[in-house]
Design a protein around this motif. Structure first.
Motif, PDB file in Angstrom:
ATOM      1  N   PHE A  85      -6.242 -19.552  -4.331  1.00 42.95           N
ATOM      2  CA  PHE A  85      -5.817 -18.102  -3.793  1.00 42.95           C
ATOM      3  C   PHE A  85      -6.150 -17.698  -2.188  1.00 42.95           C
ATOM      4  N   PRO A  86      -7.277 -18.364  -2.032  1.00 40.55           N
ATOM      5  CA  PRO A  86      -7.495 -17.476  -0.341  1.00 40.55           C
ATOM      6  C   PRO A  86      -6.241 -17.828   0.376  1.00 40.55           C
ATOM      7  N   ALA A  87      -5.800 -19.136   0.110  1.00 39.52           N
ATOM      8  CA  ALA A  87      -4.527 -19.946   1.296  1.00 39.52           C
ATOM      9  C   ALA A  87      -3.142 -18.598   0.787  1.00 39.52           C
ATOM     10  N   ALA A  88      -2.840 -18.626  -0.652  1.00 41.41           N
ATOM     11  CA  ALA A  88      -1.833 -17.148  -1.170  1.00 41.41           C
ATOM     12  C   ALA A  88      -1.531 -16.319  -0.435  1.00 41.41           C
ATOM     13  N   THR A  89      -3.402 -15.791  -0.539  1.00 44.64           N
ATOM     14  CA  THR A  89      -3.205 -14.612   0.396  1.00 44.64           C
ATOM     15  C   THR A  89      -2.934 -14.580   1.598  1.00 44.64           C
ATOM     16  N   ALA A  90      -3.320 -15.315   2.461  1.00 43.11           N
ATOM     17  CA  ALA A  90      -3.209 -15.468   3.958  1.00 43.11           C
ATOM     18  C   ALA A  90      -1.913 -16.014   4.124  1.00 43.11           C
ATOM     19  N   SER A  91      -0.697 -16.473   3.467  1.00 38.92           N
ATOM     20  CA  SER A  91       0.204 -16.436   3.723  1.00 38.92           C
ATOM     21  C   SER A  91       0.565 -15.794   3.468  1.00 38.92           C
ATOM     22  N   THR A  92       0.689 -14.799   2.167  1.00 40.29           N
ATOM     23  CA  THR A  92       1.379 -13.524   2.124  1.00 40.29           C
ATOM     24  C   THR A  92       1.384 -13.033   3.359  1.00 40.29           C
ATOM     25  N   LYS A  93       0.034 -12.554   3.608  1.00 41.20           N
ATOM     26  CA  LYS A  93      -0.743 -11.668   5.254  1.00 41.20           C
ATOM     27  C   LYS A  93       0.482 -11.926   6.338  1.00 41.20           C
ATOM     28  N   GLU A  94       0.884 -13.360   6.582  1.00 37.84           N
ATOM     29  CA  GLU A  94       1.155 -13.441   7.213  1.00 37.84           C
ATOM     30  C   GLU A  94       2.690 -12.570   6.945  1.00 37.84           C
ATOM     31  N   VAL A  95       3.317 -13.241   6.317  1.00 36.27           N
ATOM     32  CA  VAL A  95       4.317 -11.891   6.181  1.00 36.27           C
ATOM     33  C   VAL A  95       4.615 -10.704   6.023  1.00 36.27           C
ATOM     34  N   LEU A  96       3.262  -9.951   5.827  1.00 35.84           N
ATOM     35  CA  LEU A  96       3.265  -8.470   6.249  1.00 35.84           C
ATOM     36  C   LEU A  96       2.792  -8.010   7.226  1.00 35.84           C
ATOM     37  N   ALA A  97       2.478  -9.483   8.379  1.00 33.61           N
ATOM     38  CA  ALA A  97       2.233  -9.472   9.850  1.00 33.61           C
ATOM     39  C   ALA A  97       3.615  -8.694  10.371  1.00 33.61           C
ATOM     40  N   VAL A  98       4.648  -9.232   9.667  1.00 33.75           N
ATOM     41  CA  VAL A  98       5.445  -8.912  10.721  1.00 33.75           C
ATOM     42  C   VAL A  98       6.771  -7.581  10.138  1.00 33.75           C
ATOM     43  N   TYR A  99       6.118  -8.075   8.806  1.00 32.40           N
ATOM     44  CA  TYR A  99       6.841  -7.148   7.692  1.00 32.40           C
ATOM     45  C   TYR A  99       6.119  -6.396   6.938  1.00 32.40           C
ATOM     46  N   PRO A 100       5.284  -4.614   7.477  1.00 36.67           N
ATOM     47  CA  PRO A 100       4.304  -4.551   6.825  1.00 36.67           C
ATOM     48  C   PRO A 100       4.551  -3.541   5.668  1.00 36.67           C
ATOM     49  N   ASP A 101       6.212  -3.647   5.183  1.00 32.10           N
ATOM     50  CA  ASP A 101       6.193  -2.824   4.011  1.00 32.10           C
ATOM     51  C   ASP A 101       7.317  -3.918   2.697  1.00 32.10           C
ATOM     52  N   ASN A 102       7.408  -4.520   3.431  1.00 31.06           N
ATOM     53  CA  ASN A 102       8.020  -5.823   2.261  1.00 31.06           C
ATOM     54  C   ASN A 102       7.692  -6.067   1.026  1.00 31.06           C
ATOM     55  N   SER A 103       8.308  -5.232   0.445  1.00 26.34           N
ATOM     56  CA  SER A 103       7.314  -5.202  -1.556  1.00 26.34           C
ATOM     57  C   SER A 103       7.525  -6.338  -1.697  1.00 26.34           C
ATOM     58  N   GLU A 104       8.623  -7.163  -1.921  1.00 28.38           N
ATOM     59  CA  GLU A 104       7.857  -8.995  -2.681  1.00 28.38           C
ATOM     60  C   GLU A 104       6.365  -8.921  -2.320  1.00 28.38           C
ATOM     61  N   ALA A 105       6.259  -9.068  -0.733  1.00 25.31           N
ATOM     62  CA  ALA A 105       4.750  -9.605  -0.444  1.00 25.31           C
ATOM     63  C   ALA A 105       3.451  -8.799  -0.976  1.00 25.31           C
ATOM     64  N   LEU A 106       3.843  -6.920  -1.031  1.00 18.64           N
ATOM     65  CA  LEU A 106       2.895  -5.820  -1.052  1.00 18.64           C
ATOM     66  C   LEU A 106       2.991  -6.347  -2.695  1.00 18.64           C
TER      67      LEU A 106
END
Lengths: 338, 259
Positions: A85-106
């Motif tokens: 889960f921590p790695a999954a969170t990190a990967s998702t946050k990588e996306v959110l760093a670039v696209y903070p509004d990405n609904s799939e990531a959120l």
């Protein structure tokens, strides 16, 4: 020689131009190749390998093809599947760093966080979220049940007396009511009252229409039950009542009907249990009761807890009524105990 | 006969049919005040039907019923067809004629006292206290005062029948009808019911009793009537009946069957 040199230079220039032109193309090919490799790895069941491969998709600020987001989300899902889960969170946050509004990531981040919590905590949070609305719906359900429970025994008694009446028009009318309301679906009756009658110029509020539909339907059923109860009382009781000078009405009120209570309790209890659940049908005529509330919650959050909670509330109601009816039945038959 | 004045009840040509079957066929009967009439006969002979006709539980096709000198119970409509009088009048008549049934027909959901109070309370519209007073009197008369607060389910058959008699008496009837009052009882319980009826007779109550108990007919009756196939075949005082009418073939075969 000069000519040859010029040709060679021209050719080289041409090739380098072509290469420059093809460069982005080849990179796209590379990306597709990466996804293809990842798919192969997944097909082999080698998820860590798939993750390693997918991470080769380079970081991009202008991710026109969406490959970067796609790859990182895929990585996150794979890590999720591996329960990292921590790695999954990190990967998702990588996306959110670039696209903070990405609904799939959120959404994914939310479910990762939820997954990290113990089950009962999640369930408890869902309960707290859904219960206020469900209880509001449950109050309406109980209101419908109580109103119908007041109306239908009276309507049923009237129909029962009508059925055994020697006054033909009355008995035929009561027969007709039973025939009509027992012979068609309750859902259809509710639709007809709420959506059909306005075209004949009669308009009801949803609550009135619901009470009318449930009341008439249950009166028809209880009518037959009560008639059976009355006719099951031994004929001698009516004769004895008449022999001391009672009128038909007095005999019914004082002698016959009180004796039917105990016999009527089990079937009427059955009907009322069915009624509690049948109130769910009025959700189709714009009434917000328990079933409708549960449906709304379920559709808004796609969370099955809403449905489970609704089922539990229905069970609480039916259990309560079963218990009450057993008590009443015992009380009504106290004189039969030797 | 104890009294020679105007009959309390006078039946003329009573006929009751059930479809093709004639249950009662042109029966005449005068009952004087204080008289005890016992009707015997094989089952299906129309005894019960006749008794029920007197109380309008059966609607008769022909004949007249005269009670206290007035023809009662039936009126003719504008087409000349006779039918039962209004429910109010029928109820008023029934409240003056007590009836006791073979199967007691006590109201199981009421206590013994409640059963006996019911008539005065609901039909005569008497107050709680008065109705209770009457009921307690009647229960004392049948010897069941101590059972007043129990439900009928707890009583023996004989006790039930005595409560039923008290219930009928609470209406202060002028005539009592007994429809086989002991036929549903165990033999050892018959005595207590007959004791109650005997006491009533001593008080001068007018009674018509349908029974199979010959001993009782012999002892109590002012008149014994043998009924068969809807008609009275023979009648007389008990002495006359059991001494002289016995040679009647039908009576002999009936008596030999039940005695």
């Amino acid at each position: 020689m000069k000519v040859l040199c010029g040709r060679v230079i021209r050719t080289i220039l041409l090739f380098s131009c072509l290469l420059l032109l093809l460069a982005p193309l080849s990179r796209a090919e590379d990306t597709e190749q990466i996804f293809q490799d990842a798919n192969d790895a997944m097909a082999r069941g080698d998820l860590p390998a798939a993750i390693t491969v997918l991470k080769k998709v380079p970081f991009s600020k202008t991710d026109d093809s969406g490959a970067f987001v796609r790859s990182r989300m895929q990585v996150a899902r794979l890590q999720f599947a591996l329960k990292d889960f921590p790695a999954a969170t990190a990967s998702t946050k990588e996306v959110l760093a670039v696209y903070p509004d990405n609904s799939e990531a959120l959404n994914f981040l939310a479910s990762v966080q939820k997954e990290q919590k113990p089950r009962y905590v999640v369930f408890w949070e869902d309960c707290l979220r859904f219960l206020p609305n469900l209880l509001k719906g449950a109050v309406m359900t109980i209101t419908l049940v109580f109103c119908t429970m007041l109306i239908s025994p009276l309507g049923g008694l009237l129909i029962a007396l009508g059925r055994i009446s020697r006054f033909k028009p009355f008995s035929v009318l009561c027969w007709f009511i039973i025939w009509l309301f027992r012979g068609t679906p309750l859902l259809l009756q509710l639709f007809f009252i709420y959506y059909g009658l306005p075209s004949l110029g009669i308009t009801f509020k949803p609550f009135t229409a619901a009470i009318l539909g449930l009341g008439l339907n249950y009166s028809a059923y209880l009518g037959e039950i009560i008639r059976g109860g009355i006719q099951s009382i031994e004929h001698g009781q009516m004769e004895a009542a008449k022999a001391i000078g009672m009128s038909y009405g007095q005999a019914m009120r004082r002698v016959i009907i009180p004796q039917t209570y105990k016999r009527l309790m089990p079937p009427i209890g059955n009907e009322f249990i069915a009624l509690i659940k049948d109130t769910a049908l009025v959700s189709t005529i714009a009434m917000v009761e328990l079933m409708r509330s549960a449906d709304q919650m379920f559709n808004a959050y796609f969370n099955v807890t809403a449905l489970i909670l609704a089922a539990l509330i229905y069970l609480v109601f039916t259990t309560f009524f079963t218990f009450i009816f057993e008590k009443i039945e015992h009380r009504a038959g106290i004189y039969e105990i030797r | 006969m104890k009294s020679a004045n105007q009959p309390l009840l006078s039946l003329k040509g009573i006929t009751k049919r059930f479809g093709a079957l004639t249950a009662v066929n042109g029966v005449d009967l005068d009952v004087c005040p204080g008289e005890i009439v016992v009707i015997i006969g094989p089952s299906g002979s129309g005894k019960s039907t006749l008794l029920r006709s007197v109380n309008f539980l059966e609607e008769i096709e022909e004949g007249t019923i005269t009670f206290e000198g007035k023809e009662v119970g039936y009126v003719k409509n504008k087409h000349g067809r006779r039918h039962l009088d209004t429910p109010q009048k029928i109820c008023a008549l029934r409240s003056e004629i007590g009836m006791v049934f073979q199967h007691f027909n006590l109201f199981p959901h009421m206590t013994v006292l409640g059963n006996v109070m019911e008539g005065p309370l609901t039909v005569q519209k008497k107050g709680q206290e008065e109705a209770r007073h009457i009921a307690l009197d009647m229960l004392a008369k049948v010897g069941l005062s101590e059972k007043r607060d129990v439900y009928p389910a707890t009583l023996s058959g004989g006790q039930k029948q005595r409560v039923a008699i008290a219930r009928a008496l609470a209406m202060r009837p002028k005539l009592m009808l007994f429809d086989e009052p002991t036929s549903a009882l165990d033999p050892e319980l018959i005595g207590e019911v007959f004791d109650t009826i005997r006491a009533l007779g001593k008080e001068g109550m007018t009674m018509i009793i349908v029974t199979h108990q010959m001993g009782f007919a012999k002892e109590m009756a002012d008149r014994v009537i043998f009924m068969e196939a809807g008609s009275f075949v023979a009648q007389g005082t008990p002495e006359d009946f059991f001494a002289n009418q016995m040679e009647h073939d039908r009576i002999q075969s009936f008596l030999s069957r039940i005695l």
